[in-house]
Design an enzyme around this catalytic site. Structure first.
Site, PDB file in Angstrom:
ATOM      1  N   HIS A   1      -8.453   0.315  -3.743  1.00  0.00           N
ATOM      2  CA  HIS A   1      -9.391   0.303  -2.446  1.00  0.00           C
ATOM      3  C   HIS A   1     -10.209   1.336  -2.444  1.00  0.00           C
ATOM      4  O   HIS A   1      -9.492   2.426  -1.804  1.00  0.00           O
ATOM      5  CB  HIS A   1      -8.411  -0.355  -1.583  1.00  0.00           C
TER       6      HIS A   1
ATOM      7  N   SER B   1       0.993  -1.334   0.006  1.00  0.00           N
ATOM      8  CA  SER B   1      -0.119  -0.070   0.043  1.00  0.00           C
ATOM      9  C   SER B   1       0.853   1.217   0.124  1.00  0.00           C
ATOM     10  O   SER B   1       1.595   1.404   0.986  1.00  0.00           O
ATOM     11  CB  SER B   1      -0.712  -0.019   1.200  1.00  0.00           C
TER      12      SER B   1
ATOM     13  N   MET C   1     -12.129   3.821  -0.313  1.00  0.00           N
ATOM     14  CA  MET C   1     -13.086   3.882   0.887  1.00  0.00           C
ATOM     15  C   MET C   1     -13.748   5.101   0.773  1.00  0.00           C
ATOM     16  O   MET C   1     -13.262   6.314   1.142  1.00  0.00           O
ATOM     17  CB  MET C   1     -11.999   4.031   1.960  1.00  0.00           C
TER      18      MET C   1
ATOM     19  N   MET D   1     -11.197  -6.078   5.980  1.00  0.00           N
ATOM     20  CA  MET D   1     -10.272  -5.326   6.726  1.00  0.00           C
ATOM     21  C   MET D   1      -9.854  -5.712   8.419  1.00  0.00           C
ATOM     22  O   MET D   1     -10.750  -6.055   9.049  1.00  0.00           O
ATOM     23  CB  MET D   1     -11.139  -3.847   7.130  1.00  0.00           C
TER      24      MET D   1
ATOM     25  N   MET E   1      -9.393   7.392  -0.118  1.00  0.00           N
ATOM     26  CA  MET E   1     -10.107   7.988   0.976  1.00  0.00           C
ATOM     27  C   MET E   1     -10.651   9.441   0.759  1.00  0.00           C
ATOM     28  O   MET E   1      -9.941  10.314   0.328  1.00  0.00           O
ATOM     29  CB  MET E   1      -9.047   7.891   2.189  1.00  0.00           C
TER      30      MET E   1
ATOM     31  N   HIS F   1      -1.205  -1.479  -4.205  1.00  0.00           N
ATOM     32  CA  HIS F   1      -2.495  -1.072  -3.353  1.00  0.00           C
ATOM     33  C   HIS F   1      -2.720   0.330  -3.309  1.00  0.00           C
ATOM     34  O   HIS F   1      -1.834   1.061  -2.637  1.00  0.00           O
ATOM     35  CB  HIS F   1      -2.476  -1.884  -2.060  1.00  0.00           C
TER      36      HIS F   1
ATOM     37  N   ASP G   1      -5.028   3.123  -1.949  1.00  0.00           N
ATOM     38  CA  ASP G   1      -6.084   3.554  -1.094  1.00  0.00           C
ATOM     39  C   ASP G   1      -6.651   4.794  -1.114  1.00  0.00           C
ATOM     40  O   ASP G   1      -6.184   6.052  -0.979  1.00  0.00           O
ATOM     41  CB  ASP G   1      -5.464   3.644   0.561  1.00  0.00           C
TER      42      ASP G   1
ATOM     43  N   ASP H   1      -6.333  -6.696   4.794  1.00  0.00           N
ATOM     44  CA  ASP H   1      -5.529  -5.311   4.785  1.00  0.00           C
ATOM     45  C   ASP H   1      -5.553  -4.781   6.006  1.00  0.00           C
ATOM     46  O   ASP H   1      -6.811  -4.510   6.767  1.00  0.00           O
ATOM     47  CB  ASP H   1      -6.569  -4.522   3.748  1.00  0.00           C
TER      48      ASP H   1
HETATM   49  C1  DX5 Z   1      -6.382   1.508   5.845  1.00  0.00           C
HETATM   50  C2  DX5 Z   1      -5.713   0.852   4.340  1.00  0.00           C
HETATM   51  C3  DX5 Z   1      -4.707   0.067   4.159  1.00  0.00           C
HETATM   52  C4  DX5 Z   1      -3.576   0.678   5.169  1.00  0.00           C
HETATM   53  C5  DX5 Z   1      -2.612  -0.485   5.534  1.00  0.00           C
HETATM   54  O1  DX5 Z   1      -7.393   2.077   5.489  1.00  0.00           O
HETATM   55  O2  DX5 Z   1      -6.889   0.288   3.565  1.00  0.00           O
HETATM   56  O3  DX5 Z   1      -4.502  -0.286   3.018  1.00  0.00           O
HETATM   57  O4  DX5 Z   1      -2.625   1.308   3.994  1.00  0.00           O
HETATM   58  O5  DX5 Z   1      -1.648   0.100   6.330  1.00  0.00           O
HETATM   59  P1  DX5 Z   1      -0.765  -0.647   7.157  1.00  0.00           P
HETATM   60  O6  DX5 Z   1      -0.266  -1.957   6.537  1.00  0.00           O
HETATM   61  O7  DX5 Z   1       0.059   0.058   7.917  1.00  0.00           O
HETATM   62  O8  DX5 Z   1      -1.734  -1.231   8.389  1.00  0.00           O
HETATM   63 ZN    ZN Z   2      -6.408  -0.643   1.718  1.00  0.00          ZN
END
Ligand code: DX5
Ligand code: ZN
Length: 222
Positions: free
Chosen positions: A66, A9, A68, A136, A37, A33, A35, A174
């Site tokens: 991903h 990620s 979110m 998650m 948000m 990956h 993310d 994840d």
């Molecule tokens: C959290 C994300 C993850 C995050 C994981 O909301 O979806 O993908 O990057 O980070 P680590 O591996 O640091 O927990």
């Molecule tokens: Zn993620």
């Protein structure tokens, strides 16, 4: 032997040089990956399609996006253009079946993500349509959080469903994945491990990916 894939990620990478960061893991990772948000569904705001497309332009690795975000319907078409996997959260849409079909029509793999409190049982009438389930193992929104051990039960339940039904959907996990947590996740049935801070926070990101993949090879099928 089950092959474990790793999806680093970039949330934990240095955003001032994303191209350089992605190149570090390009030879060993299976995906990048992404993310996304929105500051509404999750209490953090990252980046959108334009930055993700820039990452795509510097790597041959497939993107694992991903989302979110509230109203994922507004983003999926753009992300399907640049991704091999597009993941939407169960909690963010009234019309999951329609959204999954829309992703698959574009020949992109459609995954559904479950927050830690969302039960696997809720997927009973959609599981045959998805290409994967993203479990998650932290509450979404931030990197560097502690792995929630209760989610191991969810991974096992999903693995049981695969065995009972013969379905071949992937189980992706994840959040909080590192050298201490990954073995239990793999033993429970995970196919794809997402890790941010463990990989990009390491002095040797290549070795970190290899640990998640390489040690996994010695683990018998769950
Ligand atoms: C959290 C994300 C993850 C995050 C994981 O909301 O979806 O993908 O990057 O980070 P680590 O591996 O640091 O927990
Ligand atoms: Zn993620």
């Amino acid at each position: 032997m089950r092959k474990i894939e790793v999806s680093p990620s970039i949330l934990a990478a240095d955003f001032s040089k994303l191209g350089v960061e992605v190149k570090k893991i390009e030879d060993v990772a299976n995906y990048v990956h992404i993310d996304v948000m929105d500051g509404h569904f999750v209490p953090n705001l990252t980046f959108g399609y334009i930055v993700a497309r820039a990452v795509k332009s510097v790597t041959d690795l497939p993107l694992d996006s991903h989302l979110m975000v509230e109203n994922p319907e507004s983003l999926v078409d753009e992300f399907c253009e640049i991704s091999e996997i597009v993941t939407v959260h169960y909690e963010t849409t009234y019309h999951l079946h329609r959204l999954i079909q829309r992703i698959k029509e574009k020949e992109v793999k459609a995954f559904v993500a479950l927050n830690p409190h969302t039960s696997v049982e809720l997927l009973e009438d959609i599981i045959m349509d998805v290409d994967g389930v993203l479990v998650m193992s932290v509450n979404p929104g931030f990197g560097g959080q502690k792995f929630i051990p209760n989610v191991l039960n969810k991974i096992r339940k999903l693995n049981d469903i695969k065995k009972e039904t013969g379905l071949t959907f992937k189980i992706e996990v994840d959040g909080g994945i590192n050298e201490e947590t990954f073995e239990s996740v793999v033993n429970a049935g995970a196919d794809i491990l997402v890790a941010g801070s463990y990989i990009f926070g390491s002095d040797d990101p290549v070795e970190a990916v290899k640990i998640l993949k390489g040690q996994s090879r010695n683990i018998s099928e769950g």
